[in-house]
Design a protein around this motif. Structure first.
Motif, mmCIF file in Angstrom:
data_model
loop_
_atom_site.group_PDB
_atom_site.id
_atom_site.type_symbol
_atom_site.label_atom_id
_atom_site.label_comp_id
_atom_site.label_asym_id
_atom_site.label_seq_id
_atom_site.Cartn_x
_atom_site.Cartn_y
_atom_site.Cartn_z
ATOM 1 N N VAL A 10 0.846 -1.202 0.000
ATOM 2 C CA VAL A 10 0.000 0.000 0.000
ATOM 3 C C VAL A 10 0.877 1.246 0.000
ATOM 4 C CG1 VAL A 10 -1.631 1.353 1.375
ATOM 5 C CG2 VAL A 10 -2.003 -1.094 1.063
ATOM 6 N N VAL A 11 1.857 1.269 0.898
ATOM 7 C CA VAL A 11 2.761 2.423 0.973
ATOM 8 C C VAL A 11 3.543 2.572 -0.330
ATOM 9 C CG1 VAL A 11 4.775 3.369 2.183
ATOM 10 C CG2 VAL A 11 2.901 2.320 3.491
ATOM 11 N N ALA A 12 3.962 1.460 -0.899
ATOM 12 C CA ALA A 12 4.713 1.511 -2.158
ATOM 13 C C ALA A 12 3.874 2.099 -3.292
ATOM 14 C CB ALA A 12 5.207 0.111 -2.541
ATOM 15 N N LEU A 13 2.603 1.715 -3.376
ATOM 16 C CA LEU A 13 1.768 2.238 -4.457
ATOM 17 C C LEU A 13 1.450 3.718 -4.241
ATOM 18 C CD1 LEU A 13 0.481 1.639 -7.152
ATOM 19 C CD2 LEU A 13 -1.551 0.800 -5.933
ATOM 20 N N VAL A 91 -0.008 -11.382 0.381
ATOM 21 C CA VAL A 91 1.119 -10.440 0.313
ATOM 22 C C VAL A 91 1.750 -10.495 -1.084
ATOM 23 C CG1 VAL A 91 3.372 -9.823 1.281
ATOM 24 C CG2 VAL A 91 1.516 -10.580 2.805
ATOM 25 N N TYR A 92 1.929 -11.698 -1.611
ATOM 26 C CA TYR A 92 2.501 -11.839 -2.957
ATOM 27 C C TYR A 92 1.583 -11.208 -4.009
ATOM 28 C CZ TYR A 92 5.571 -15.353 -0.819
ATOM 29 O OH TYR A 92 6.473 -16.008 -0.022
ATOM 30 N N LEU A 93 0.287 -11.440 -3.877
ATOM 31 C CA LEU A 93 -0.665 -10.854 -4.825
ATOM 32 C C LEU A 93 -0.660 -9.328 -4.746
ATOM 33 C CD1 LEU A 93 -3.644 -13.341 -4.429
ATOM 34 C CD2 LEU A 93 -2.382 -12.884 -6.559
ATOM 35 N N ALA A 94 -0.577 -8.804 -3.542
ATOM 36 C CA ALA A 94 -0.553 -7.343 -3.375
ATOM 37 C C ALA A 94 0.708 -6.759 -4.008
ATOM 38 C CB ALA A 94 -0.649 -6.973 -1.901
ATOM 39 N N TRP A 95 1.849 -7.396 -3.764
ATOM 40 C CA TRP A 95 3.087 -6.910 -4.379
ATOM 41 C C TRP A 95 3.041 -7.053 -5.902
ATOM 42 C CZ3 TRP A 95 6.102 -3.430 -2.792
ATOM 43 C CH2 TRP A 95 6.428 -3.299 -1.436
ATOM 44 N N ALA A 96 2.461 -8.143 -6.390
ATOM 45 C CA ALA A 96 2.336 -8.321 -7.840
ATOM 46 C C ALA A 96 1.459 -7.220 -8.423
ATOM 47 C CB ALA A 96 1.749 -9.696 -8.159
ATOM 48 N N TYR A 97 0.373 -6.885 -7.730
ATOM 49 C CA TYR A 97 -0.496 -5.804 -8.192
ATOM 50 C C TYR A 97 0.292 -4.500 -8.303
ATOM 51 C CZ TYR A 97 -4.294 -2.476 -8.584
ATOM 52 O OH TYR A 97 -5.103 -1.461 -9.027
ATOM 53 N N VAL A 98 1.044 -4.179 -7.269
ATOM 54 C CA VAL A 98 1.828 -2.938 -7.261
ATOM 55 C C VAL A 98 2.866 -2.957 -8.383
ATOM 56 C CG1 VAL A 98 3.475 -1.544 -5.935
ATOM 57 C CG2 VAL A 98 1.414 -2.469 -4.823
ATOM 58 N N ALA A 99 3.586 -4.051 -8.520
ATOM 59 C CA ALA A 99 4.605 -4.140 -9.572
ATOM 60 C C ALA A 99 3.980 -3.970 -10.953
ATOM 61 C CB ALA A 99 5.339 -5.478 -9.479
#
Length: 143
Positions: A10-13, A91-99
């Motif tokens: 969230v913070v990354a996006l 967590v992996y799905l969230a990071w994949a979404y951001v990437a």
């Protein structure tokens, strides 16, 4: 106090959205100067389409996109955090979404090949759908 690993994407996006805001501002202001358009004028942001180069507007269009679908991402991630369902797959799905959203931004802001951009958007949407399905299943079983 447990800090959910789901908060990092969230913070990354949010941080990426701010990067795009700065990039948009820099691109549009310099394009407006080159076109002799005063930033004090009454022309709205959509009024710049067709007036300044498309490449300068692509950043603005992408920033708008980052204010649209990602709002659903924030909502579902916060729901997962509140449920305590920060399973590694989420967590992996969230990071994949951001990437994928970052890749989408880079494509739209630079070359803007719509078919490639759409494929990346579709993949990021699958991540979002998966997060939502996980939350719904968790609620059904634990709610």
């Amino acid at each position: 106090m447990h800090i959910s690993p789901l908060l990092a994407p969230v913070v990354a996006l949010v941080a990426w959205s701010l990067v795009m805001l700065i990039w948009m501002y820099a691109a549009r202001v310099s394009a407006m100067k080159r076109a002799g358009i005063s930033p004090k004028g009454k022309r709205g942001t959509r009024g710049l389409d067709g007036v300044i180069p498309d490449e300068a507007n692509w950043k603005a269009h992408n920033y708008t996109h980052l204010m649209e679908q990602p709002t659903i991402f924030y909502a579902i991630v916060f729901a997962l955090v509140l449920m305590g369902f920060d399973h590694p797959i989420n967590v992996y799905l969230a990071w994949a979404y951001v990437a994928l959203r970052i890749v989408h931004s880079l494509i739209q802001a630079t070359v803007n090949i719509v078919t490639v951009r759409f494929a990346v958007f579709a993949l990021s949407s699958l991540c979002l759908i998966s997060l939502t399905i996980h939350a719904a299943i968790f609620l059904i079983h634990h709610g």
